[in-house]
Design a protein around this motif. Structure first.
Motif, PDB file in Angstrom:
ATOM      1  N   PHE A 194      16.043 -16.428  -7.193  1.00  0.00           N
ATOM      2  CA  PHE A 194      16.671 -15.146  -7.509  1.00  0.00           C
ATOM      3  C   PHE A 194      15.675 -14.007  -7.359  1.00  0.00           C
ATOM      4  CE2 PHE A 194      17.931 -11.708 -10.363  1.00  0.00           C
ATOM      5  CZ  PHE A 194      19.193 -11.441  -9.859  1.00  0.00           C
ATOM      6  N   VAL A 195      14.454 -14.215  -7.843  1.00  0.00           N
ATOM      7  CA  VAL A 195      13.412 -13.193  -7.687  1.00  0.00           C
ATOM      8  C   VAL A 195      13.199 -12.908  -6.207  1.00  0.00           C
ATOM      9  CG1 VAL A 195      10.950 -12.704  -8.014  1.00  0.00           C
ATOM     10  CG2 VAL A 195      12.283 -13.715  -9.874  1.00  0.00           C
ATOM     11  N   SER A 196      13.145 -13.957  -5.401  1.00  0.00           N
ATOM     12  CA  SER A 196      12.933 -13.790  -3.956  1.00  0.00           C
ATOM     13  C   SER A 196      14.084 -13.021  -3.318  1.00  0.00           C
ATOM     14  CB  SER A 196      12.785 -15.160  -3.284  1.00  0.00           C
ATOM     15  OG  SER A 196      11.659 -15.830  -3.797  1.00  0.00           O
ATOM     16  N   GLU A 197      15.298 -13.354  -3.718  1.00  0.00           N
ATOM     17  CA  GLU A 197      16.471 -12.659  -3.167  1.00  0.00           C
ATOM     18  C   GLU A 197      16.474 -11.191  -3.569  1.00  0.00           C
ATOM     19  OE1 GLU A 197      20.052 -10.595  -3.214  1.00  0.00           O
ATOM     20  OE2 GLU A 197      19.277 -11.419  -5.086  1.00  0.00           O
ATOM     21  N   GLU A 198      16.245 -10.929  -4.844  1.00  0.00           N
ATOM     22  CA  GLU A 198      16.274  -9.542  -5.317  1.00  0.00           C
ATOM     23  C   GLU A 198      15.155  -8.710  -4.691  1.00  0.00           C
ATOM     24  OE1 GLU A 198      18.460  -7.632  -7.467  1.00  0.00           O
ATOM     25  OE2 GLU A 198      19.594  -9.298  -6.625  1.00  0.00           O
ATOM     26  N   TRP A 199      13.968  -9.280  -4.579  1.00  0.00           N
ATOM     27  CA  TRP A 199      12.836  -8.548  -4.015  1.00  0.00           C
ATOM     28  C   TRP A 199      13.093  -8.194  -2.557  1.00  0.00           C
ATOM     29  CZ3 TRP A 199       9.362  -5.453  -5.473  1.00  0.00           C
ATOM     30  CH2 TRP A 199       8.183  -5.244  -4.774  1.00  0.00           C
TER      31      TRP A 199
ATOM     32  N   ALA B  88       9.233 -11.166   3.588  1.00  0.00           N
ATOM     33  CA  ALA B  88       9.999 -10.005   3.105  1.00  0.00           C
ATOM     34  C   ALA B  88       9.097  -8.967   2.455  1.00  0.00           C
ATOM     35  CB  ALA B  88      11.074 -10.460   2.119  1.00  0.00           C
ATOM     36  N   THR B  89       8.000  -9.413   1.857  1.00  0.00           N
ATOM     37  CA  THR B  89       7.076  -8.505   1.184  1.00  0.00           C
ATOM     38  C   THR B  89       6.164  -7.778   2.169  1.00  0.00           C
ATOM     39  OG1 THR B  89       7.070  -9.868  -0.806  1.00  0.00           O
ATOM     40  CG2 THR B  89       5.217  -8.360  -0.537  1.00  0.00           C
ATOM     41  N   PHE B  90       5.584  -8.531   3.104  1.00  0.00           N
ATOM     42  CA  PHE B  90       4.534  -7.955   3.945  1.00  0.00           C
ATOM     43  C   PHE B  90       5.006  -7.447   5.304  1.00  0.00           C
ATOM     44  CE2 PHE B  90       2.334 -10.883   1.021  1.00  0.00           C
ATOM     45  CZ  PHE B  90       1.621  -9.926   0.325  1.00  0.00           C
ATOM     46  N   LEU B  91       6.080  -7.986   5.847  1.00  0.00           N
ATOM     47  CA  LEU B  91       6.554  -7.534   7.157  1.00  0.00           C
ATOM     48  C   LEU B  91       6.933  -6.050   7.180  1.00  0.00           C
ATOM     49  CD1 LEU B  91       7.227  -8.231  10.101  1.00  0.00           C
ATOM     50  CD2 LEU B  91       9.513  -8.885   9.316  1.00  0.00           C
ATOM     51  N   PRO B  92       7.626  -5.519   6.174  1.00  0.00           N
ATOM     52  CA  PRO B  92       8.028  -4.107   6.257  1.00  0.00           C
ATOM     53  C   PRO B  92       6.876  -3.111   6.116  1.00  0.00           C
ATOM     54  CG  PRO B  92       9.223  -5.222   4.479  1.00  0.00           C
ATOM     55  CD  PRO B  92       8.219  -6.176   5.010  1.00  0.00           C
ATOM     56  N   GLN B  93       5.786  -3.514   5.476  1.00  0.00           N
ATOM     57  CA  GLN B  93       4.745  -2.546   5.129  1.00  0.00           C
ATOM     58  C   GLN B  93       4.160  -1.790   6.329  1.00  0.00           C
ATOM     59  OE1 GLN B  93       4.875  -1.694   2.035  1.00  0.00           O
ATOM     60  NE2 GLN B  93       6.259  -3.433   1.782  1.00  0.00           N
TER      61      GLN B  93
ATOM     62  N   LEU C 242      13.396  -4.370  -1.035  1.00  0.00           N
ATOM     63  CA  LEU C 242      12.511  -3.882   0.033  1.00  0.00           C
ATOM     64  C   LEU C 242      13.282  -3.521   1.292  1.00  0.00           C
ATOM     65  CD1 LEU C 242       9.449  -6.273  -0.366  1.00  0.00           C
ATOM     66  CD2 LEU C 242       9.687  -3.905  -1.146  1.00  0.00           C
ATOM     67  N   THR C 243      14.313  -4.286   1.608  1.00  0.00           N
ATOM     68  CA  THR C 243      15.121  -3.981   2.794  1.00  0.00           C
ATOM     69  C   THR C 243      15.889  -2.678   2.597  1.00  0.00           C
ATOM     70  OG1 THR C 243      15.295  -6.326   3.357  1.00  0.00           O
ATOM     71  CG2 THR C 243      16.938  -4.854   4.317  1.00  0.00           C
ATOM     72  N   TRP C 244      16.513  -2.506   1.425  1.00  0.00           N
ATOM     73  CA  TRP C 244      17.255  -1.266   1.175  1.00  0.00           C
ATOM     74  C   TRP C 244      16.324  -0.062   1.113  1.00  0.00           C
ATOM     75  CZ3 TRP C 244      21.783  -0.584   2.646  1.00  0.00           C
ATOM     76  CH2 TRP C 244      22.772  -1.542   2.496  1.00  0.00           C
ATOM     77  N   ASP C 245      15.148  -0.231   0.526  1.00  0.00           N
ATOM     78  CA  ASP C 245      14.207   0.893   0.483  1.00  0.00           C
ATOM     79  C   ASP C 245      13.845   1.348   1.891  1.00  0.00           C
ATOM     80  OD1 ASP C 245      14.209   0.871  -2.268  1.00  0.00           O
ATOM     81  OD2 ASP C 245      12.192   0.051  -2.480  1.00  0.00           O
TER      82      ASP C 245
ATOM     83  N   LEU D 234      14.858  -7.723   8.807  1.00  0.00           N
ATOM     84  CA  LEU D 234      14.678  -7.849   7.349  1.00  0.00           C
ATOM     85  C   LEU D 234      15.953  -8.341   6.668  1.00  0.00           C
ATOM     86  CD1 LEU D 234      12.510  -4.685   6.799  1.00  0.00           C
ATOM     87  CD2 LEU D 234      11.751  -7.069   6.815  1.00  0.00           C
ATOM     88  N   CYS D 235      17.103  -7.915   7.160  1.00  0.00           N
ATOM     89  CA  CYS D 235      18.380  -8.416   6.621  1.00  0.00           C
ATOM     90  C   CYS D 235      18.505  -9.922   6.869  1.00  0.00           C
ATOM     91  CB  CYS D 235      19.562  -7.692   7.267  1.00  0.00           C
ATOM     92  SG  CYS D 235      19.763  -5.983   6.749  1.00  0.00           S
TER      93      CYS D 235
END
Length: 195
Positions: A125-130, A45-50, A134-137, A78-79
């Protein structure tokens, strides 16, 4: 029994019972769940969108960018990563604790900020929120880019800001639209037919 009732009521959810009901079929494991799978999904979730941001920022008019972002495939992937994190987190021991504590965030008589900060002690929770952020951004960055393509508005700076700090990128896009004489984005709600 209790495990089936727990599946319907997240406050009663016993993750072991739920995992047994959802992830096994007569003792045969169907799907695995572990903190490592959540940690891996967090990295995805962190690196794929970049890399996709680079297309929107540096090649907004290129055919490859239009192919990548003309549809919703990138956002959908990403969803699905986000959904995997949520689903897997629920099955972890204590995985539903943040759900119960989340109510405190919306309790105006309490301390909503402290409640949110308290939930950050849960890696799931941190993983879900992050992944959520990133997906919404990227979804909003794509919308800014599409609006720019449709109306001939320069968007690279606004998309970059959306990647870095989210909503201010959208505000910058609107300001750019106004300053360049394009005006705010018109309503996308279809007109009602006259009777």
């Amino acid at each position: 029994g209790t495990s089936h009732r727990a599946l319907l009521d997240p406050y009663l959810l016993d993750s072991t019972a739920a995992a047994t009901v959802l992830l096994s079929d007569g003792g045969n494991t169907i799907i695995g769940s572990s903190p490592d799978s959540i940690k891996t999904a967090f990295s995805v979730a962190t690196f794929l969108p970049q890399p996709f941001w680079l297309f929107l920022i540096f090649l907004p008019n290129a055919g490859i960018t239009k192919k990548l972002f003309g549809g919703l495939e990138v956002i959908t992937v990403l969803c699905l990563v986000h959904l995997f994190i949520v689903g897997t987190s629920i099955l972890e021991p204590g995985g539903t604790a943040p759900i119960a504590e989340f109510n405190d965030v919306f309790d105006p008589s309490g301390d909503p900020q402290a409640a949110m900060m308290g939930m950050m002690r849960y890696p799931s929770f941190v993983s879900e929120e992050w992944s959520h952020v990133l997906t919404w951004d990227l979804f909003v960055g794509r919308w800014i880019w599409l609006d720019g393509i449709k109306r001939g508005v320069f968007t690279s700076h606004s998309v970059l800001l959306s990647n870095l700090i989210g909503p201010p990128g959208l505000l910058l896009h609107w300001a750019t639209c106004v300053v360049t004489g394009k005006g705010l984005t018109p309503s996308e709600v279809p007109d009602e037919p006259d009777d």
